[in-house]
Every structure is written in structure tokens, then in C-alpha cells.
Design a protein around this motif. Sequence first.
Motif, PDB file in Angstrom:
ATOM      1  N   LEU A 156      41.908  36.248  37.266  1.00  0.00           N
ATOM      2  CA  LEU A 156      42.750  36.238  38.458  1.00  0.00           C
ATOM      3  C   LEU A 156      42.041  35.589  39.635  1.00  0.00           C
ATOM      4  CD1 LEU A 156      44.150  39.850  38.065  1.00  0.00           C
ATOM      5  CD2 LEU A 156      45.511  37.764  37.970  1.00  0.00           C
ATOM      6  N   GLU A 157      40.740  35.812  39.754  1.00  0.00           N
ATOM      7  CA  GLU A 157      39.981  35.246  40.870  1.00  0.00           C
ATOM      8  C   GLU A 157      39.854  33.728  40.764  1.00  0.00           C
ATOM      9  OE1 GLU A 157      36.993  38.995  41.973  1.00  0.00           O
ATOM     10  OE2 GLU A 157      36.369  37.453  40.537  1.00  0.00           O
ATOM     11  N   TRP A 207      45.584  38.399  29.179  1.00  0.00           N
ATOM     12  CA  TRP A 207      46.788  37.889  29.830  1.00  0.00           C
ATOM     13  C   TRP A 207      47.719  39.046  30.223  1.00  0.00           C
ATOM     14  CZ3 TRP A 207      47.865  33.727  25.528  1.00  0.00           C
ATOM     15  CH2 TRP A 207      46.959  32.672  25.691  1.00  0.00           C
ATOM     16  N   ALA A 229      46.202  40.825  33.155  1.00  0.00           N
ATOM     17  CA  ALA A 229      46.324  39.997  34.356  1.00  0.00           C
ATOM     18  C   ALA A 229      47.747  40.050  34.908  1.00  0.00           C
ATOM     19  CB  ALA A 229      45.928  38.557  34.044  1.00  0.00           C
ATOM     20  N   ALA A 230      48.740  40.045  34.014  1.00  0.00           N
ATOM     21  CA  ALA A 230      50.133  40.133  34.463  1.00  0.00           C
ATOM     22  C   ALA A 230      50.393  41.472  35.145  1.00  0.00           C
ATOM     23  CB  ALA A 230      51.072  39.944  33.270  1.00  0.00           C
ATOM     24  N   GLY A 254      41.717  31.701  38.553  1.00  0.00           N
ATOM     25  CA  GLY A 254      42.907  30.999  38.096  1.00  0.00           C
ATOM     26  C   GLY A 254      42.747  30.349  36.737  1.00  0.00           C
ATOM     27  N   GLY A 282      48.546  41.449  38.510  1.00  0.00           N
ATOM     28  CA  GLY A 282      49.226  40.544  39.423  1.00  0.00           C
ATOM     29  C   GLY A 282      50.516  41.132  39.975  1.00  0.00           C
ATOM     30  N   LYS A 321      45.957  43.869  42.994  1.00  0.00           N
ATOM     31  CA  LYS A 321      45.322  42.591  43.308  1.00  0.00           C
ATOM     32  C   LYS A 321      43.925  42.571  42.715  1.00  0.00           C
ATOM     33  CE  LYS A 321      44.149  44.380  47.893  1.00  0.00           C
ATOM     34  NZ  LYS A 321      44.262  44.156  49.353  1.00  0.00           N
ATOM     35  N   ALA A 322      43.384  41.378  42.550  1.00  0.00           N
ATOM     36  CA  ALA A 322      42.114  41.226  41.857  1.00  0.00           C
ATOM     37  C   ALA A 322      40.975  41.920  42.589  1.00  0.00           C
ATOM     38  CB  ALA A 322      41.789  39.741  41.680  1.00  0.00           C
ATOM     39  N   THR A 356      39.158  40.156  33.039  1.00  0.00           N
ATOM     40  CA  THR A 356      40.524  39.921  33.509  1.00  0.00           C
ATOM     41  C   THR A 356      40.539  39.646  35.001  1.00  0.00           C
ATOM     42  OG1 THR A 356      41.474  41.332  31.776  1.00  0.00           O
ATOM     43  CG2 THR A 356      42.814  40.945  33.719  1.00  0.00           C
ATOM     44  N   ARG A 357      39.763  40.426  35.753  1.00  0.00           N
ATOM     45  CA  ARG A 357      39.686  40.191  37.196  1.00  0.00           C
ATOM     46  C   ARG A 357      39.223  38.752  37.485  1.00  0.00           C
ATOM     47  NH1 ARG A 357      35.497  43.664  40.607  1.00  0.00           N
ATOM     48  NH2 ARG A 357      37.265  44.916  41.295  1.00  0.00           N
TER      49      ARG A 357
END
Length: 562
Positions: A59-60, A83, A86-87, A62, A90, A94-95, A55-56
Motif C-alpha cells: 500500500l505504501e 491483495w 490490501a483491499a 503502490g 484500503g 490506512k497503511a 501488505t502495508r
Amino acid sequence: MRSHDSYGLGAQLDHLAEGRRPWLLLLLLSLALYLPGLASLPPVDRDEARYIQATRQMLETGDFLRIRYQDEARNKKPAGVYWLQAAAVGALSKASSTAVWPYRLVSMLGAIGAVLLTFLFGQQIFDRRTALVGAGLLAGCLDLVFEAHVATTDAVLLATAVAAQGALASAYLMPRRGDRFGPGLAALFWIAQALAILIKGPVVPAFSLLTVLALVIADRRGAWLKALRPLWGVPLMLVIVLPWLVAIEIATQGQFLNEAVGHDLLGKVAGAQEAHGAPPGYYLALLPVTFWPGTLFLGFGAVWAWRNRRLPAARFLLAWTIPSWILLEAVPTKLPHYVVPLYPALALLAAKGLIAAAEEGMAVRRWASWLPAALWALVGLALAGGLVAMPLLLGHRASFGSGIGAAAVLAAAWHFLGRERARASLANAGVAMIAGLLVMATAFALVLPDVNAIWLSRSAAYLVATERLPDERVVSTGYTEPSLVFLLGTDTKLLAPAQAAAALIDGQAKLALVADRQEPDFAAALKASGRTGRPFGAVRGFDYSNGRWMTLRLYRLAPAAP
């Protein structure tokens, strides 16, 4: 005839089941069970750590389509839970943060949703009182409490399973009572199936299909299935699932389904994967542990279900449980959480059996009360003993939290076996839940996070933090747990000893964590290049994934000789 205390307690249960009270009570119970330890428990290897690291990386990078753990594609499960995590990250973190609680928040909310949905649909299956007790038993069961504390798929999957099976129960039972099954419930059934597929593939649809087949065979009719509106329900499910499925197949050039279905899913059916094989009967043998503290009432539930197996409510819950249980016992690959989607049915049956025995005069044989009570005490004492022994053996000191849990179990065991003589009583449900709450809350909040020996990645991360300069990369050899990657960063490399030495020499990394068994090879590789390593401390701990003690030493490259 009612037991001597059931009139007063029955009235109290009626009061608790009125209006909004049960919703608030179940929410508070769930928070009391799931919040302790959510932030303080380090990342758990290996499944949770792989999920949160993947998941990280979403985010890193995109890239929210392809699932990757470092450079490896994770084409095993759909992207749904990634997802959601990640939500959460976010919105709340933060990642780059190593805080794990935002990832786990998704599982906690999934578990709470499953509990509340069990109460909602339990009212359709039985009544508010039974639904309240059953949802409480589900909330406190050991398997679900653990899943609520780890950032994996299963707590969220349970919420989708309860929604789907609850809607299916309504389609089966409401027409028999003269009630109308509306299109909203039909839509809920198909949406829940779609979300379940996006979370973990066809698991929940398979359970629902087995439930339907069992009911159609038992009833010799299936006209009630028309209420589910499959003519538009199936297209609705496909509209939700297909866009992601087509996109991931294009992005992975057809590899996702090949690996997820051909290797992961069918591999589990064909044989034991990742040393997780067990013979048939595994889940039944573990049930007193995984369903604890609700174990105490399983005997009453079994007696009630058998005697009332022709009643539609009992028939539905048996159809939910038995066929899927048999299937899971037959599959070679087994893990304790695979049967969690069947626990809401067990919890409702246990609650109905308890109320029937305590208030409605249902006679039960001695085994139905004494055997579960004895198993409850045995499991409870084993859990309490383990919590007491773990800090003493691994940390060489006693834990205040383990003492609280042990005292609660001892008092409850004396109450059930000595004072109550294992009889059916609504008070016993409260005592069992309080004891379970004290054991599990103290375990996750006070005992487990404090046993440093089992959190080797956390200790290694602390050691690295004392020496690491900004932007310095780390390699690890001999210790490859995913939690280490999450705590040290995505650019952490897990290498063989010679490769780790080469990374230091080439300047690709500045620090190396070296396990004791790999130190001779690491030193020899450095020596072959005319270099040596300078140690900067060591940590020792128990790598529970591999079942052995390990010492990790931190090295920098020593300056080259003139």
C-alpha cells in the motif's frame, strides 16, 4: 435403537436444519468464535507480522506485484492473500495505521466461508442434519479458530479447499444418485484450484490429485472425472493464474519460482525448515488438541467410516483425508495448520458417526466413546489450566476470563465422563461446542491480550510513543521481531549494536531500542566515537519466538561533551 433423549433432540436438529436457519446459526456461531480478540490481540510473531508488514508496504509503495518485508524480497508465497488484505485495509483503514483487525478480517471471512461451504457440500455428501453438525464442529476446532484470528494464508486457503473438494465430491457422488453435475460446479472446481494456487501455491491441487488417485484406484474406474470438463477447465485455471505468474517472474527476473518452489516448497519436502521438523505421527498425536472440541466425536466417525468404507460418501471422505495425511506425515517440515484443509472431511465423518450412534443404533466399542471423551477432558483441562496459569505466572494476577473457560471445561468434563458415561448423544455436541466457545472466546478476547509480558513489541511501541517526536526514526538492536516493525513503522531498522550506535551518531535515527544482551556492545560503540546514550525507560517481556526473557531499553544520543 435410539437413545432416550435422541427423539426430542433429533426433532430439534431437524427443525434447525430447515430453510435458512442453519446458515444463520453457523454464521452466528462463527462470529461468536472468531470476532472476540480480532482487534485487541496484538500482531503475532512471526508469520502474521511479516504478512501484514508486507501488505502495508504494498500500500505504501503502490507495488502490488512484488512482495517485500522491509528491503527483503519475500518470494515464498503467491500474492493472493496480500491483495485481499490490501483491499481490506484500503477500504477500512490506512497503511500508516497500526490497527491489525482489517488485515485479519480476510482470515475471519475465509474461515466463515469454509464453514458455510462445508455445510453446502456436506448436504451433497450426506444430508442437511449431518452437514449442520459437521460444519459446526469445523467452525469450533481450535486450529481453525486460531487461523481465523491471524492474518496469514491458511483460513482463506481452507475456503478454497472446501470449494474445490466439495465440487469434486459432487462430481463423484451426483451421477451415482442420478443427479446431473452441471458446468457451473465444474467451473467452481477449476476456479477454486486457481484461487488456491494464488493463495499458497499447489497445495490444494495436490490434495485434490491425491483424492482422485485414491478413488480411481479404489473404484478401478475414473470415467466420472469427465464431468469436471478438463478440456476447458484447465485452460480456465491457467487464464486466472498465468498472468500473475508471468508478471512476477519478469519483475523478479526469475527469482520468484526459484525461491518459492526450489527453496521454500522443495526445501520443506527435503528436510525440516526453520526448526519446524517433527517425526511421522506428529499430526495424529496433535489431533486431539488441534481438532478440539470436536475430538469428542472422532471415535464415532472412525467406526462409521470403517464400517461403511464401501459407501461412495465414506469412500470420498476417506480419499480426501488418508492419502494427504500420510503425505504430510512423511514431509519433514511440520506445522499444526498444514492439516487444516483435511478437517472438513474429519468433521463430516465425526458428525455422521455421532448421529449414527445416537439415533440409528450403531454399536460402538467402549474405546470409541471413552478414549475420545478422556482425551477431550484432558485437552480441555490443559487449555483451561494454561489460561489460568498464564496471567498468574506472567502477569502476577488472576484473570476473570480464564475462570470462565476453566469452569466451562470442568462442567463439560463432568457431564461427558460422569453423567453421560461417554455415550453418544446429540446433546453432547451442543455441550462440547458451548464449552469450546467459552474457552476460546474468553482466551482471545480477555486473557491473551491482557498478558503484557508476551507482547514485548506492544510494550516497546508504547515506550517509544512517549518519547518519539514526529518523523523521528527508530532502530532496534537485539530485538528483531517483525511485529516491532509493523508497530513502529516501515522505516524502523533492525541493526547490530555497532550499526545502531552509528545510526544515532550519523543522525539516521534519533531513538534506539537496545536489548539487555546488546547493551555492552552498544555502549562500547558509542564510547569509541566519544559519545554516550541517554536512557529513557525500559520494558521487560518474554520473546516467545526465541523462548527467553528480554529487557529493552530506549536510548537517545546524549549531547556531545563541550
